[in-house]
Scaffold this motif. Structure first.
Motif, PDB file in Angstrom:
ATOM      1  N   ASP A   1       3.727  -2.447  -5.270  1.00 46.83           N
ATOM      2  CA  ASP A   1       3.539  -0.961  -4.547  1.00 46.83           C
ATOM      3  C   ASP A   1       4.977  -0.523  -4.068  1.00 46.83           C
ATOM      4  O   ASP A   1       5.162   0.523  -3.147  1.00 46.83           O
ATOM      5  N   ALA A   2       6.100  -1.458  -4.226  1.00 41.14           N
ATOM      6  CA  ALA A   2       7.376  -1.522  -3.775  1.00 41.14           C
ATOM      7  C   ALA A   2       7.508  -1.202  -2.380  1.00 41.14           C
ATOM      8  O   ALA A   2       8.262  -0.303  -1.557  1.00 41.14           O
ATOM      9  N   SER A   3       6.381  -1.695  -1.293  1.00 45.05           N
ATOM     10  CA  SER A   3       6.637  -1.630   0.096  1.00 45.05           C
ATOM     11  C   SER A   3       6.203  -3.158   0.510  1.00 45.05           C
ATOM     12  O   SER A   3       6.201  -4.097  -0.158  1.00 45.05           O
ATOM     13  N   PRO A   4       6.976  -3.278   1.749  1.00 48.68           N
ATOM     14  CA  PRO A   4       6.972  -4.737   2.108  1.00 48.68           C
ATOM     15  C   PRO A   4       5.786  -5.519   2.361  1.00 48.68           C
ATOM     16  O   PRO A   4       4.612  -4.454   2.653  1.00 48.68           O
ATOM     17  N   ILE A   5       5.713  -6.598   2.879  1.00 46.95           N
ATOM     18  CA  ILE A   5       4.373  -7.337   3.120  1.00 46.95           C
ATOM     19  C   ILE A   5       4.862  -8.127   4.655  1.00 46.95           C
ATOM     20  O   ILE A   5       5.699  -9.081   4.512  1.00 46.95           O
TER      21      ILE A   5
ATOM     22  N   GLU B   1       3.012   5.476   6.632  1.00 48.41           N
ATOM     23  CA  GLU B   1       3.188   4.314   7.077  1.00 48.41           C
ATOM     24  C   GLU B   1       4.560   3.984   6.903  1.00 48.41           C
ATOM     25  O   GLU B   1       5.082   3.468   7.892  1.00 48.41           O
ATOM     26  N   SER B   2       5.340   4.233   5.897  1.00 50.61           N
ATOM     27  CA  SER B   2       6.622   3.898   5.372  1.00 50.61           C
ATOM     28  C   SER B   2       7.356   4.868   6.411  1.00 50.61           C
ATOM     29  O   SER B   2       8.342   4.199   6.823  1.00 50.61           O
ATOM     30  N   ALA B   3       7.165   6.066   6.754  1.00 46.75           N
ATOM     31  CA  ALA B   3       8.240   7.031   7.407  1.00 46.75           C
ATOM     32  C   ALA B   3       8.150   6.211   8.786  1.00 46.75           C
ATOM     33  O   ALA B   3       9.268   6.212   9.433  1.00 46.75           O
TER      34      ALA B   3
ATOM     35  N   ALA C   1      -5.603  -0.634  -0.592  1.00 48.95           N
ATOM     36  CA  ALA C   1      -4.903   0.473   0.461  1.00 48.95           C
ATOM     37  C   ALA C   1      -3.306   0.320   0.234  1.00 48.95           C
ATOM     38  O   ALA C   1      -2.716  -0.235   1.179  1.00 48.95           O
ATOM     39  N   LEU C   2      -2.910   0.255  -0.772  1.00 51.58           N
ATOM     40  CA  LEU C   2      -1.577   0.134  -1.187  1.00 51.58           C
ATOM     41  C   LEU C   2      -0.575   1.381  -0.919  1.00 51.58           C
ATOM     42  O   LEU C   2      -1.245   2.472  -0.410  1.00 51.58           O
ATOM     43  N   ILE C   3       0.524   0.963  -0.468  1.00 48.73           N
ATOM     44  CA  ILE C   3       1.571   2.228  -0.053  1.00 48.73           C
ATOM     45  C   ILE C   3       2.551   2.270  -1.216  1.00 48.73           C
ATOM     46  O   ILE C   3       3.551   1.742  -1.219  1.00 48.73           O
ATOM     47  N   ASP C   4       2.328   3.179  -2.054  1.00 43.00           N
ATOM     48  CA  ASP C   4       3.064   3.319  -3.150  1.00 43.00           C
ATOM     49  C   ASP C   4       4.395   4.183  -2.938  1.00 43.00           C
ATOM     50  O   ASP C   4       4.351   5.053  -2.873  1.00 43.00           O
ATOM     51  N   GLU C   5       5.647   3.470  -2.846  1.00 45.64           N
ATOM     52  CA  GLU C   5       6.803   3.993  -2.615  1.00 45.64           C
ATOM     53  C   GLU C   5       7.709   3.894  -3.758  1.00 45.64           C
ATOM     54  O   GLU C   5       9.030   3.739  -3.712  1.00 45.64           O
TER      55      GLU C   5
ATOM     56  N   GLY D   1       8.963  -8.866   0.423  1.00 48.19           N
ATOM     57  CA  GLY D   1       8.734  -7.896  -0.338  1.00 48.19           C
ATOM     58  C   GLY D   1       9.635  -6.456  -0.023  1.00 48.19           C
ATOM     59  O   GLY D   1       9.319  -5.438  -0.568  1.00 48.19           O
ATOM     60  N   TRP D   2      10.556  -6.622   0.729  1.00 46.85           N
ATOM     61  CA  TRP D   2      11.488  -5.357   0.927  1.00 46.85           C
ATOM     62  C   TRP D   2      12.160  -4.941  -0.262  1.00 46.85           C
ATOM     63  O   TRP D   2      12.859  -3.979  -0.145  1.00 46.85           O
ATOM     64  N   GLY D   3      12.172  -5.720  -1.305  1.00 44.56           N
ATOM     65  CA  GLY D   3      12.715  -5.456  -2.631  1.00 44.56           C
ATOM     66  C   GLY D   3      13.777  -4.912  -2.568  1.00 44.56           C
ATOM     67  O   GLY D   3      15.103  -5.423  -2.230  1.00 44.56           O
TER      68      GLY D   3
END
Lengths: 91, 403
Positions: free
Chosen positions: B332-336, B75-77, B391-395, B350-352
């Protein structure tokens, strides 16, 4: 560097502490009764105020006490939390 | 050769109108990119960007401008690679030299665990069509000769991931390019206009209340980074976000000495040399919540000790400026990205610590989400619902900033 008052050790540098996030998040009384939304609220949702914040700190490099303070998230001013233990309460 | 004509102003400075189809709250990179793509891709031009300060004066002016797409999960890629592909054509698209320089990004490995994690990420990247290479210590030294990889350091360099298409860009030019482009397509960029509340009726947002009066809106789209929680609270929403200072600093100007980006997750520093010549270094976040736009000195001290161990050649370099931005970090260090429980109120937050690289991709998918009322396929996995479904996207590993 913030100066944080540990209720047991007194004022110490911030580097002696670990941050514990929002205070007063109680474990659910009846976990099996919680919906997924309620679990999400307990596990993930947190207040994130610009202003006074009731939060937990852990004196990890000292006496290892967990305690709460009220801290202002803009000025970093720290006020004592009346509900947090005081030094005289430790035997 | 004559000097180029420089216009007095790159965009208008309009007063807000009483009503818009879309009001974007936050005039940083993401807000400006969203406005641009709303107008360009979807023909929606009755749009205002409301900024409480001046355009791009928040995190857009405070980041370390690193651009890459080598994230672990599919998802992140997908979303970061979409963004990187947009970067590759963006100077031409905006007709503005963004000084985008694909000089290569190294992510160093200092332990066996780092090595395994790095190789795993390279493999995942390759499978996702993201360029990635694994370099051993010798190859790292050849790629970046001033980097100390020797066995006598506290954290020897055992290898590194390399994304050659990664690099840096000039952050101000990115904001100005998007702002000029959005303005030319009819978007009102309104500065000095703080959103103080929302008018919500029947579960739907009807208007924003601002320091310059009430503004009715069909859709309200938050793009306020570290201050998203504050705005959301005014709409009665509680979010899984915590705001922290993230510090960075620059050195005095140097002759060219470092021609790539070097990041180290384990020792908490990332370094590049800007076009002008200063070294730009970023730190980890300050652990406690803060909106103070300043961080604690011990975080910089730790960052500098890491930088000097990796680059002994910098030991006489003077620091010129330090500062902090306020980053909104999710669990999870991923955006919302997507809809909220309030109809018509959209969120992109949440782009942190990694929002700059995502600017074009974020604006692209957010504009599509606003225009269609449903999440863009690349944004769908990043909805608020993931905190309920699990369903977190842990980055945390690929985020490369300690938090």
């Amino acid at each position: 560097m913030q100066l944080i008052e540990c209720p047991w050790c007194g004022p110490r540098d911030e580097i002696e502490f670990r941050y514990g996030g929002q205070a007063g998040i109680a474990y659910p009384e009846d976990p099996s009764a919680l919906s997924d939304e309620e679990w999400a609220g307990y596990v993930f949702m947190r207040d994130n105020p610009r202003g006074w914040f009731h939060e937990r700190w852990y004196h990890v490099h000292g006496c290892r006490t967990w305690f709460s303070v009220r801290r202002h998230t803009v000025t970093h001013e720290i006020g004592r939390d009346p509900e947090s233990p005081r030094r005289e309460e430790f035997g | 050769m004559s000097a180029p004509v420089h216009p007095d102003f790159l965009w208008r400075d309009p007063d807000p109108r009483p009503s818009y189809d879309v009001v974007i709250v936050g005039g940083g990179g993401h807000g400006l990119a969203t406005a641009y793509y709303l107008a360009k891709n979807h023909g929606i031009t009755n749009v205002a960007v409301l900024e409480k300060g001046w355009l791009a004066g928040g995190n857009m002016a405070r980041n370390t401008t690193v651009i890459r797409s080598n994230y672990l999960w599919d998802e992140s890629a997908a979303i970061y690679e979409h963004s990187l592909k947009l970067w590759e054509g963006l100077s031409a698209e905006l007709d503005y030299d963004l000084m985008f320089s694909q000089r290569g990004v190294l992510n160093l490995a200092h332990s066996l665990h780092d090595v395994r994690e790095g190789r795993r990420r390279v493999n995942a990247n390759v499978l996702n069509g993201v360029d990635a290479e694994w370099l051993d210590a010798d190859e790292v030294r050849r790629f970046c000769p001033i980097l100390e990889v020797g066995a006598h350091t506290r954290h020897p360099v055992l290898g590194a991931t390399l994304q050659r298409r990664g690099g840096i860009a000039k952050h101000d030019h990115v904001a100005w390019g998007y702002a000029r482009g959005a303005d030319a397509l009819g978007v009102d960029l309104v500065q000095g206009c703080e959103v103080t509340g929302f008018e919500i009726a029947g579960g739907r947002v009807r208007a924003v209340l601002t320091s310059r009066g009430r503004i009715a809106a069909g859709t309200v789209a938050l793009a306020a980074a570290g201050h998203t929680s504050v705005l959301a609270a005014r709409a009665g929403l509680r979010l899984p976000l915590q705001s922290h200072p993230l510090q960075a600093l620059v050195s005095e100007l140097l002759e060219p000495v470092l021609d790539c980006v070097v990041m180290s997750n384990a020792v908490h520093v990332y370094v590049s040399q800007a076009h002008k010549g200063e070294l730009v270094m970023g730190a980890g976040i300050d652990p406690c919540n803060s909106y103070g736009q300043r961080g604690s000195f011990h975080v910089i001290e730790e960052q500098m000790s890491a930088a000097l161990e990796l680059f002994p050649v910098f030991n006489r370099v003077r620091v010129v400026r330090t500062w902090a931005g306020i980053v909104d970090v999710s669990p999870d260090a991923s955006p919302i990205i997507g809809t909220t429980p309030v109809d018509g109120l959209m969120i992109n937050a949440g782009w942190g610590t990694g929002g700059f690289k995502a600017t074009p991709g974020s604006g692209w998918v957010y504009a599509d989400t606003i225009a269609s009322g449903r999440p863009h396929p690349l944004a769908e996995p990043f909805g608020l619902a993931r905190f309920t479904t699990g369903a977190l996207i842990d980055e945390h590993g690929a985020a490369a900033v300690a938090h």
